[in-house]
Design a protein around this motif. Structure first.
Motif, short mmCIF file in Angstrom:
data_model
loop_
_atom_site.label_atom_id
_atom_site.label_comp_id
_atom_site.label_asym_id
_atom_site.label_seq_id
_atom_site.Cartn_x
_atom_site.Cartn_y
_atom_site.Cartn_z
N SER A 174 0.85 -1.20 0.00
CA SER A 174 0.00 0.00 0.00
C SER A 174 0.88 1.25 0.00
CB SER A 174 -0.94 0.00 1.20
OG SER A 174 -0.23 -0.30 2.38
N ILE A 175 0.43 2.26 -0.73
CA ILE A 175 1.24 3.47 -0.90
C ILE A 175 0.37 4.71 -0.72
CG2 ILE A 175 2.80 4.73 -2.46
CD1 ILE A 175 3.52 2.12 -3.80
N GLU A 176 0.90 5.68 0.05
CA GLU A 176 0.18 6.94 0.26
C GLU A 176 0.46 7.89 -0.90
OE1 GLU A 176 1.13 8.40 4.21
OE2 GLU A 176 0.52 6.51 5.12
N ILE A 177 -0.61 8.45 -1.43
CA ILE A 177 -0.48 9.25 -2.65
C ILE A 177 -1.09 10.63 -2.45
CG2 ILE A 177 -1.30 9.44 -5.04
CD1 ILE A 177 -1.14 6.42 -5.26
N ASP A 178 -0.28 11.65 -2.75
CA ASP A 178 -0.82 13.01 -2.86
C ASP A 178 -1.17 13.20 -4.33
OD1 ASP A 178 -1.28 15.66 -3.23
OD2 ASP A 178 0.58 16.36 -2.28
N PRO A 179 -2.46 13.33 -4.66
CA PRO A 179 -2.87 13.40 -6.07
C PRO A 179 -2.12 14.48 -6.85
CG PRO A 179 -4.80 13.22 -4.68
CD PRO A 179 -3.62 13.40 -3.76
N SER A 180 -1.76 15.56 -6.19
CA SER A 180 -1.13 16.64 -6.95
C SER A 180 0.28 16.26 -7.42
CB SER A 180 -1.10 17.93 -6.13
OG SER A 180 -0.18 17.80 -5.09
N ASP A 181 0.83 15.18 -6.87
CA ASP A 181 2.16 14.69 -7.31
C ASP A 181 2.09 13.89 -8.59
OD1 ASP A 181 3.63 15.48 -5.12
OD2 ASP A 181 3.38 13.58 -4.05
N VAL A 182 0.91 13.34 -8.87
CA VAL A 182 0.86 12.26 -9.86
C VAL A 182 0.98 12.82 -11.28
CG1 VAL A 182 -0.52 10.33 -10.71
CG2 VAL A 182 -0.47 10.83 -8.28
N LYS A 183 2.08 12.45 -11.92
CA LYS A 183 2.33 12.85 -13.32
C LYS A 183 1.99 11.63 -14.19
CE LYS A 183 4.61 16.45 -11.49
NZ LYS A 183 4.32 16.16 -10.10
N SER A 184 2.18 11.77 -15.50
CA SER A 184 1.69 10.68 -16.36
C SER A 184 2.35 9.34 -16.05
CB SER A 184 1.85 11.05 -17.83
OG SER A 184 3.19 11.32 -18.08
N ALA A 185 3.66 9.35 -15.68
CA ALA A 185 4.33 8.05 -15.46
C ALA A 185 4.21 7.55 -14.02
CB ALA A 185 5.81 8.18 -15.82
N SER A 186 3.72 8.40 -13.10
CA SER A 186 3.81 8.05 -11.68
C SER A 186 3.14 6.72 -11.35
CB SER A 186 3.16 9.12 -10.81
OG SER A 186 3.70 10.37 -11.08
N ILE A 187 1.94 6.52 -11.90
CA ILE A 187 1.21 5.32 -11.50
C ILE A 187 1.94 4.07 -11.99
CG2 ILE A 187 -0.99 4.07 -11.74
CD1 ILE A 187 -2.37 6.79 -11.51
N VAL A 245 -8.14 8.70 -9.21
CA VAL A 245 -8.87 7.49 -8.79
C VAL A 245 -9.13 6.61 -10.02
CG1 VAL A 245 -11.08 6.63 -7.89
CG2 VAL A 245 -9.90 8.50 -6.72
N GLU A 246 -9.58 7.23 -11.11
CA GLU A 246 -9.88 6.45 -12.32
C GLU A 246 -8.61 5.82 -12.89
OE1 GLU A 246 -12.12 9.07 -14.88
OE2 GLU A 246 -13.90 8.92 -13.58
N ALA A 247 -7.52 6.58 -12.86
CA ALA A 247 -6.26 6.05 -13.42
C ALA A 247 -5.76 4.87 -12.57
CB ALA A 247 -5.20 7.16 -13.47
N LEU A 248 -5.93 4.99 -11.25
CA LEU A 248 -5.50 3.88 -10.38
C LEU A 248 -6.35 2.64 -10.64
CD1 LEU A 248 -4.96 5.90 -7.08
CD2 LEU A 248 -3.20 4.53 -8.22
N ARG A 249 -7.65 2.84 -10.79
CA ARG A 249 -8.54 1.71 -11.09
C ARG A 249 -8.14 1.08 -12.43
NH1 ARG A 249 -11.06 0.69 -6.58
NH2 ARG A 249 -12.61 2.15 -5.79
N ALA A 250 -7.88 1.94 -13.43
CA ALA A 250 -7.52 1.42 -14.77
C ALA A 250 -6.21 0.64 -14.71
CB ALA A 250 -7.41 2.58 -15.76
N ALA A 251 -5.33 1.03 -13.78
CA ALA A 251 -4.04 0.33 -13.65
C ALA A 251 -4.21 -1.00 -12.92
CB ALA A 251 -3.04 1.21 -12.93
N GLY A 252 -5.40 -1.24 -12.37
CA GLY A 252 -5.66 -2.52 -11.71
C GLY A 252 -5.65 -2.47 -10.20
N ILE A 253 -5.61 -1.25 -9.62
CA ILE A 253 -5.63 -1.16 -8.16
C ILE A 253 -7.05 -1.47 -7.67
CG2 ILE A 253 -5.39 0.42 -6.18
CD1 ILE A 253 -2.76 -0.50 -7.44
N GLY A 254 -7.15 -2.54 -6.90
CA GLY A 254 -8.47 -3.01 -6.46
C GLY A 254 -8.92 -2.37 -5.17
N SER A 255 -8.03 -1.66 -4.49
CA SER A 255 -8.42 -1.10 -3.21
C SER A 255 -7.88 0.32 -3.07
CB SER A 255 -7.90 -1.98 -2.07
OG SER A 255 -8.23 -1.37 -0.85
#
Ligand SMILES: C[S@@+](CC[C@H](N)C(=O)[O-])C[C@H]1O[C@@H](n2cnc3c(N)ncnc32)[C@H](O)[C@@H]1O
Ligand code: SF4
Length: 453
Positions: A141-154, A193-203
């Protein structure tokens, strides 16, 4: 008995521990960690599996409410240097252990691990895999600040095996966001949230706060609605802990902008009811999970635990922490690394495991620690369970204290029967007040803590 909320809050002017550990970390003593290193290493060797925590004490912004061990960085070089030391610390532990314990869970917290770049994460992964056995595909599990997330981050976070993500929201209202220096649009958060779901994050977990400056009930309710609209698997609704004597940047928040105790109480109640109505199971005092989530299942089965991240289904007997301020624990006690990043790095560079403080636990600590954990998780405990876990003779003082606490309670907070002790249902938000009555350390020392609700 109807609760007199105002009276209960007024009686409790000094604040109380959050009981993410017992005793709370302010009781750890200098040198107490180093003395436990050998025993902790031995426990890790003997455990079926260990749980790991990695602390990243950096953010690319500084939110004024923040109570975490972190600092703002403008450039990435200090992060790269820190990762080099973190990798060395993991290797030091690997050599100390002399074998690769199996890992059941890994949590990257901070600060904002989401600001790490691909090479930082790859270095951490390599160090961890050299020192530990990841063959059972642990939950990561990883803590994410959404404002950090760039295109490659996920993609980068997925490469370290991320299976769960925890996203900070706090509040979506622009006025509140300005008062806490944390601009973050709903749209950005939704896209992540949508990008994480699309990457396969189930939780996915979302953190939100009540008790923030300028947070009227309307603003708060709107935020809760928006959080629910994102349909996270878990929600953590924390009460803002205002501790400006410890976190000086919180002085940027004006006292007169903060809601009073009664508003905090009502907001917590309203938020909790909204989230429950949306189909979430209420977990402890401030967590919520969809009924099929592992946290909800653990809570229903009496397998919930509480640690420095809050409520968890992590049942590993041994936890190792890496990075500045990280805390490790086992049956024998707690150890904590140097909190100041510079001192932490100096120690690692000298080849020492960078422990600063810690505490060996005795049987009384374990007993009352378990009582407080059961109260915080399940709002009560069966006397028979304590007797089974500790033996009747060891459990006896806690059982007799429970009967005394219930007999002396004039506020309708708790009750004792022949078989056990419990909070009355309406008094659950005040569980820290009752937990404090079992806190032997609090009776002995003074501490300054955050508000009880
Ligand atoms: C490490 S941060 C989460 C990840 C990331 N840094 C972010 O902010 O999005 C951990 C969480 O602790 C909570 N938190 C931080 N400071 C707090 C405070 N003073 N009182 C209560 N909760 C706090 C926030 O909800 C925050 O999301
Ligand atoms: S709340 Fe998160 S992003 Fe903000 S300063 Fe704290 S750790 Fe950093």
């Amino acid at each position: 008995m109807t609760l007199d909320v105002e009276r209960i809050l007024a009686q409790q002017s000094s604040g109380l521990p959050r009981y993410t550990s017992y005793p709370p970390a302010n009781h750890f003593v200098p040198g107490g960690g180093a003395a436990l290193t050998d025993a902790l290493a031995q426990a890790a060797r003997e455990a079926d599996a260990v749980s790991l925590y990695i602390h990243i004490p950096f953010c690319d912004r500084m939110c004024w409410f923040c109570g975490c061990h972190t600092k703002q960085v403008q450039r990435h070089d200090p992060v790269v240097t820190y990762i080099g030391d973190l990798v060395e610390e993991i290797a030091l532990w690997g050599r100390k252990l002399g074998q690769r314990p199996k890992v059941s869970k890994l949590h990257l917290g901070g600060g904002s691990p989401s600001l790490l770049q691909a090479q930082d994460l790859a270095a951490i992964r390599q160090a961890l895999h050299a020192a530990f056995d990841f063959s059972s595909e642990p939950e990561v599990s990883i803590e994410i600040d959404p404002s950090d997330v760039k295109s490659a981050s996920i993609d980068n976070l997925m490469a370290v095996g991320m299976t769960r993500a925890s996203i900070g929201v706090q509040d979506f209202d622009p006025v509140v966001q300005a008062a806490i220096n944390r601009p973050q649009s709903f749209e950005l958060t939704r896209d992540i949230v949508e990008a994480l779901r699309a990457a396969g994050i189930g939780s996915i977990n979302i953190d939100a706060l009540y008790g923030l400056p300028l947070q009227t009930q309307d603003r708060f309710v709107r935020t809760v609605e928006q959080v629910i609209a994102l349909q996270p698997d878990r929600i953590a609704l924390f009460g803002y802990a205002h501790v400006p004597w410890m976190k000086t940047h919180q002085r940027m928040i004006k006292d007169e902008d903060l809601p009073n105790g009664l508003q905090r109480f009502h907001d917590a109640e309203v938020g909790s009811a909204m989230i429950a109505r949306a189909g979430y199971q209420v977990i402890g005092i401030d967590h919520f999970a969809k009924p099929d989530d592992s946290l909800a299942i653990a809570a229903r089965n009496g397998k919930l635990h509480r640690n420095f991240q809050g409520y968890t289904d992590d049942d590993a007997a041994v936890r190792l922490g890496f990075g500045a301020s990280a805390i490790g624990c086992f049956d024998g006690g707690f150890v904590q690394n140097e909190v100041a990043t510079g001192r932490y790095q100096d120690m690692v560079r000298k080849g020492s495991i960078p422990l600063a403080r810690g505490l060996a636990l005795n049987e009384e600590d374990r007993l009352y620690g378990r009582v407080i954990e059961l109260l915080m998780c399940d709002f009560g405990f069966a006397y028979g369970q304590l007797e089974r876990e500790f033996g009747p003779a060891v459990a006896a003082p806690a059982i007799s204290l429970a009967r005394k606490v219930a007999a002396l309670d004039k506020d309708g907070l708790c009750r004792s029967s022949t078989t056990g002790f419990e909070m009355t249902p309406d008094a659950r938000p005040f569980v820290r007040i009752v937990a404090a009555r079992f806190d032997q350390w609090l009776q002995r020392t003074e501490g300054k803590y955050s508000k009880v609700v």
